[in-house]
Design a protein around this motif. Sequence first.
Motif, mmCIF file in Angstrom:
data_model
loop_
_atom_site.group_PDB
_atom_site.id
_atom_site.type_symbol
_atom_site.label_atom_id
_atom_site.label_comp_id
_atom_site.label_asym_id
_atom_site.label_seq_id
_atom_site.Cartn_x
_atom_site.Cartn_y
_atom_site.Cartn_z
ATOM 1 N N LEU A 217 -10.770 -2.131 5.599
ATOM 2 C CA LEU A 217 -9.723 -2.723 5.226
ATOM 3 C C LEU A 217 -8.598 -1.692 4.959
ATOM 4 O O LEU A 217 -8.997 -0.421 4.377
ATOM 5 N N GLU A 218 -7.174 -1.769 5.346
ATOM 6 C CA GLU A 218 -6.203 -0.675 4.977
ATOM 7 C C GLU A 218 -6.101 -0.380 3.567
ATOM 8 O O GLU A 218 -6.068 -1.599 2.929
ATOM 9 N N ARG A 219 -5.824 0.558 3.285
ATOM 10 C CA ARG A 219 -5.561 0.746 1.903
ATOM 11 C C ARG A 219 -3.915 0.044 1.288
ATOM 12 O O ARG A 219 -3.200 -0.065 1.964
ATOM 13 N N GLN A 220 -4.306 -0.683 -0.036
ATOM 14 C CA GLN A 220 -3.043 -1.367 -0.409
ATOM 15 C C GLN A 220 -2.702 -0.358 -1.625
ATOM 16 O O GLN A 220 -3.221 0.020 -2.522
ATOM 17 N N PHE A 221 -1.172 -0.043 -1.439
ATOM 18 C CA PHE A 221 -0.816 0.846 -2.287
ATOM 19 C C PHE A 221 -0.227 0.066 -3.666
ATOM 20 O O PHE A 221 0.905 -0.154 -3.700
ATOM 21 N N ASP A 222 -1.248 -0.228 -4.361
ATOM 22 C CA ASP A 222 -0.948 -0.772 -5.964
ATOM 23 C C ASP A 222 -1.213 0.129 -6.831
ATOM 24 O O ASP A 222 -1.519 -0.392 -7.964
ATOM 25 N N THR A 223 -1.277 1.600 -6.407
ATOM 26 C CA THR A 223 -1.436 2.587 -7.761
ATOM 27 C C THR A 223 -0.271 3.334 -7.641
ATOM 28 O O THR A 223 0.588 3.392 -6.580
ATOM 29 N N ILE A 224 0.005 3.995 -8.702
ATOM 30 C CA ILE A 224 1.278 5.014 -8.927
ATOM 31 C C ILE A 224 0.131 6.104 -9.072
ATOM 32 O O ILE A 224 -0.601 6.584 -9.770
ATOM 33 N N SER A 225 0.980 7.119 -8.308
ATOM 34 C CA SER A 225 0.057 8.416 -7.911
ATOM 35 C C SER A 225 0.215 9.256 -9.322
ATOM 36 O O SER A 225 1.396 9.164 -10.031
ATOM 37 N N GLY A 226 -0.839 9.732 -9.755
ATOM 38 C CA GLY A 226 -0.803 10.307 -11.029
ATOM 39 C C GLY A 226 -1.274 12.112 -10.894
ATOM 40 O O GLY A 226 -1.637 12.701 -11.702
ATOM 41 N N GLY A 227 -0.961 12.372 -9.483
ATOM 42 C CA GLY A 227 -1.476 13.605 -9.084
ATOM 43 C C GLY A 227 -2.691 13.655 -8.307
ATOM 44 O O GLY A 227 -3.457 12.769 -7.932
ATOM 45 N N VAL A 228 -3.303 14.995 -7.832
ATOM 46 C CA VAL A 228 -4.450 14.787 -6.976
ATOM 47 C C VAL A 228 -5.381 14.272 -7.606
ATOM 48 O O VAL A 228 -5.877 14.713 -8.810
ATOM 49 N N GLY A 229 -6.328 13.279 -7.148
ATOM 50 C CA GLY A 229 -7.423 12.725 -7.829
ATOM 51 C C GLY A 229 -7.384 11.766 -8.990
ATOM 52 O O GLY A 229 -7.976 11.520 -9.564
ATOM 53 N N GLY A 230 -6.144 11.643 -9.233
ATOM 54 C CA GLY A 230 -5.701 10.549 -10.506
ATOM 55 C C GLY A 230 -4.831 9.244 -9.949
ATOM 56 O O GLY A 230 -4.497 9.254 -8.946
#
Length: 219
Positions: A153-166
Amino acid sequence: MVRRVRRLLVAVAGTVMATVCALALAGPSAAHAAAPKPAVAGVDITGDQLDEPLRLRADTHPAEVTTVIDQVDWLGRTGQPRGPQAADLGPKYTVVVLAGDVPKNTYDLYPLAKGGPRIYRPAKQPDRSKTLAGWFFGRLNMSETLRAAGVPLERQFDTISGGVGGGQRVIPGDSLAPGQDLDATMNELQRLLLLNAGVMVVITVGLAGIALLVRRRTR
C-alpha cells in the motif's frame, strides 16, 4: 447502658463498612478473573497485489502480529448490516487469525474505503463459532499498519515529521478505537447493580439488628 449501646453501634457499623469494602473489592477481582483469551500464534493476510499470503507469526514478527490483531480484536457483537457500495470500498485484504496452527477468525479489511477504513466480519468463521455478520468502522491507522506488515500500500501521511527516524501521530493511538464491546459494557453494568443491591441488603440488615438491640436494651 448508653456506653454499651454506643460500643455496639460502633462495632456493627464497622462490620457493615468492612463488608461493603470487601464486596467492592471482590467485584473488580471477579471481573478480571475471566478466562484469558487463547494465545494468538499469528495471522495470514491475502488480498490485492499479494501473489502469496503474508504469513506472520508471533515468534518471528511479534510487533506486526500485535498491530494487525489490534485492528480487529475490539469488534463488538453486532455491526452494521450494510456496508458501503462496492465501488467505494477499494482494495480488500483478508486477515485470518491463527490459534496455534488452526485458523480461528477471519476478517475482511478495506483500508482505503471512502469515508474511512472499514471491516467486514463474516458470520461463517473458521473455528465454527457463532457470530453475527456485520460491518464496522476501522481504525484510522489501518492502512499504515498493513503496509508495515508487508501489504503493498502507498504510504498514508498521517504522521508529523519529528526529524530523521522520528515522528508523532496526529491522533493518539488510544483514541482510535471507534467502539467498545456492548456485551462487556452490559455485563459490567449488571455487576455494578448487583454489587449495589448487596451493599443495600447488608446495610439494611445491620440497621435492623441495631434497632432490635437498642429496643431490647431500652426496655
